[in-house]
Design an enzyme around this catalytic site. Structure first.
Site, PDB file in Angstrom:
ATOM      1  N   CYS A  54      -6.999 -12.002   8.731  1.00 42.34           N
ATOM      2  CA  CYS A  54      -6.915 -10.615   8.596  1.00 42.34           C
ATOM      3  C   CYS A  54      -6.955  -9.712  10.096  1.00 42.34           C
ATOM      4  CB  CYS A  54      -7.593  -9.763   7.671  1.00 42.34           C
ATOM      5  SG  CYS A  54      -9.165 -10.061   7.688  1.00 42.34           S
ATOM      6  N   SER A  96       0.754  -1.176  -0.110  1.00 38.36           N
ATOM      7  CA  SER A  96      -0.090  -0.148   0.011  1.00 38.36           C
ATOM      8  C   SER A  96       0.787   1.373   0.020  1.00 38.36           C
ATOM      9  CB  SER A  96      -0.727  -0.148   1.174  1.00 38.36           C
ATOM     10  OG  SER A  96      -0.328   0.010   2.327  1.00 38.36           O
ATOM     11  N   CYS A 132     -14.147  -9.929   3.977  1.00 39.78           N
ATOM     12  CA  CYS A 132     -13.495  -8.409   4.318  1.00 39.78           C
ATOM     13  C   CYS A 132     -13.466  -7.842   3.052  1.00 39.78           C
ATOM     14  CB  CYS A 132     -12.183  -8.870   5.063  1.00 39.78           C
ATOM     15  SG  CYS A 132     -11.313  -7.234   5.501  1.00 39.78           S
TER      16      CYS A 132
END
EC number: 2.8.1.13
Length: 370
Positions: free
Chosen positions: A201, A18, A104
Site C-alpha cells: 500500500c 470507495s 494497515c
C-alpha cells in the site's frame, strides 16, 4: 429518499470502490463525509519509488465534489511509520514474509481512522470499499466473505474486533467488481475507468526490490541446494520468499535437469538461500503450521479441537484443516493434505463456509515427515 440521520465517514482512497461506497450510502440517506488518509510521506530522494498520493487525493476530492460531500484530509504518516512500517521492516530482516495490508487494516484503518472518525468527527459509522459482508445475530457481529470471490478481502480484515465491526459499513460487499464499475459508469464518476491499485500500500509493485534495498542492510550470499551444493548467488535474503520460483537466476545448471528451482528455506545465520527442484518437492511441502498472534472475531473455545478451512495466503484456495491447542496463545493447524509454500510471517485465516472466524501469523511450518 429516506433520511437515516446517521453520520458516516467513508475512507476515500481515490479509487472506484470507495467512490461507489460513498454514493450508495448517500443514496440511502446517510449524512456522508469522506476522509482521505495520507499514510506515507514522499521524499524527493526516493519519490520515484512510491505510489504518489497527490493523484489519489485529487481523484478523491473530485468524486466528493461530484457527490457534494465534504472531504476531510488527515495525515497518519507517523502512526503508519511506527505501527506498520517498522514491523514490516523487522519481519523482513528476520527472514519472514510479512503482509503489510493486514497490518494497515489492523493499526490504521480499523483503529486510528476508526477512532478519529467516531471520537473526533462524532460519526455513527465508518465505511470502506472492502469486498466483505457483515451480519448480526443475537447481538453478535459476524464478518463474511464478499460476494465476488475474485475480490473477497476478508483475509485482510481478520483482525477486526466486535466493537469496531459494529460500527462498520461495507456497502459493496454484496456486489461484484463488474457491478461496481457499472454503477460508477452509470453515474459518471470521474474514476469509473481508473485501474485497481496493486502491490504494497505504500510502494509501487515494480519497485519493491529497490525500496527494500533503500531501508534494509543486506548482502549477497550463496544459493545452496538441500544437499549442500552451491549453485549460485542471491542478492540479499530480504528479496526472497518461501515457494518463490522467479528471479532466482539459476536455470540451466550443468549436472541438473530442467525442473524449476524453488526457495524452500532461508539460513539467516549463514546468509544462505536454500533451494530444491519441483513445486511439490519434499522440502517445500508441509503437513501443517504453528500460528501465534491469534485473533478471533467471535468467541471460539480452542481448548477443544475443531475443523474448518484455512487460507495460508491471499490468492489461495481454502485448505480443510484441524485446529488444536499447541502452547499458550499458539495453535497447531493440521492440513487435510500436504500443502506447498507455507511462508512464516504470512497470515493464516480461518473460515466456516463464508464466515471468517479470525486468524493468526504463521510462526513456523510443520514439514512432511520422511
Amino acid at each position: 429518499m429516506y433520511k437515516l440521520n446517521k453520520k458516516v465517514i467513508v475512507a476515500m482512497s481515490g479509487g472506484v470502490d470507495s467512490s461507489v461506497t460513498a454514493w450508495i450510502l448517500k443514496k440511502k440517506g446517510y449524512h456522508v463525509e469522506g476522509l482521505f488518509m495520507k499514510n506515507w510521506e514522499e521524499h524527493n530522494s526516493d519519490s520515484d519509488m512510491h505510489c504518489s498520493s497527490k493523484k489519489d487525493l485529487s481523484d478523491a476530492q473530485g468524486v466528493c465534489n461530484q457527490l457534494n460531500i465534504f472531504l476531510h484530509k488527515v495525515n497518519f504518516s507517523f502512526e503508519y511509520w511506527e505501527n506498520v512500517f517498522q514491523k514490516f521492516l523487522f519481519e523482513y530482516k528476520m527472514g519472514r514474509t510479512p503482509n503489510p495490508d493486514v497490518l494497515c487494516n489492523k493499526e490504521i484503518k480499523f483503529k486510528i481512522f476508526f477512532e478519529y472518525s467516531i471520537q473526533d468527527l462524532q460519526a455513527h459509522y465508518i465505511a470502506t470499499g472492502h469486498y466483505v459482508q457483515k451480519r448480526i445475530f443475537k447481538n453478535k457481529y459476524f464478518l463474511l466473505r464478499g460476494l465476488d470471490a475474485t475480490k473477497d478481502q476478508s483475509y485482510f480484515l481478520y483482525t477486526i474486533n466486535q466493537k469496531v465491526l459494529k460500527q462498520c459499513l461495507f456497502p459493496i460487499g454484496h456486489l461484484t467488481k463488474c457491478e461496481v464499475r457499472k454503477i460508477a459508469r452509470r453515474i459518471n464518476l470521474i474514476v469509473a475507468k481508473k485501474k485497481d491499485s496493486t502491490g504494497i500500500c505504500f510502494i509501487s509493485p515494480q519497485n519493491i526490490k529497490k525500496f527494500l534495498n533503500h531501508y534494509l542492510p543486506h548482502k549477497s550470499g550463496n544459493i545452496i541446494t538441500t544437499l549442500g551444493q552451491k549453485i549460485g548467488q542471491h542478492y540479499g535474503l530480504i528479496h526472497y520468499t518461501i515457494g518463490q520460483r522467479r528471479g532466482l537466476g539459476i536455470g540451466g545448471i550443468k549436472g541438473f535437469n530442467n525442473i524449476p528451482w524453488y526457495v524452500v528455506s532461508k539460513d539467516i545465520t549463514n546468509n544462505s538461500l536454500i533451494v530444491s527442484q519441483g513445486m511439490n518437492n519434499f522440502y517445500l511441502m508441509s503437513i501443517g503450521l504453528i500460528a501465534n498472534e491469534l485473533h478471533w472475531i467471535n468467541d471460539i473455545n480452542i481448548q477443544n479441537s475443531f475443523f474448518c478451512t484455512a487460507k495460508i495466503r491471499y490468492r489461495h484456495i481454502d485448505i480443510p484443516c484441524k485446529i488444536v491447542m499447541h502452547k499458550k496463545k499458539q495453535i497447531k493447524v493440521l492440513f487435510e493434505r500436504p500443502e506447498s509454500s507455507v511462508a512464516p510471517g504470512q497470515s493464516v485465516v480461518f473460515y466456516l463456509s463464508d464466515l471468517c472466524l479470525g486468524g493468526g501469523i504463521i510462526k513456523k511450518r510443520l514439514p512432511v515427515l520422511k
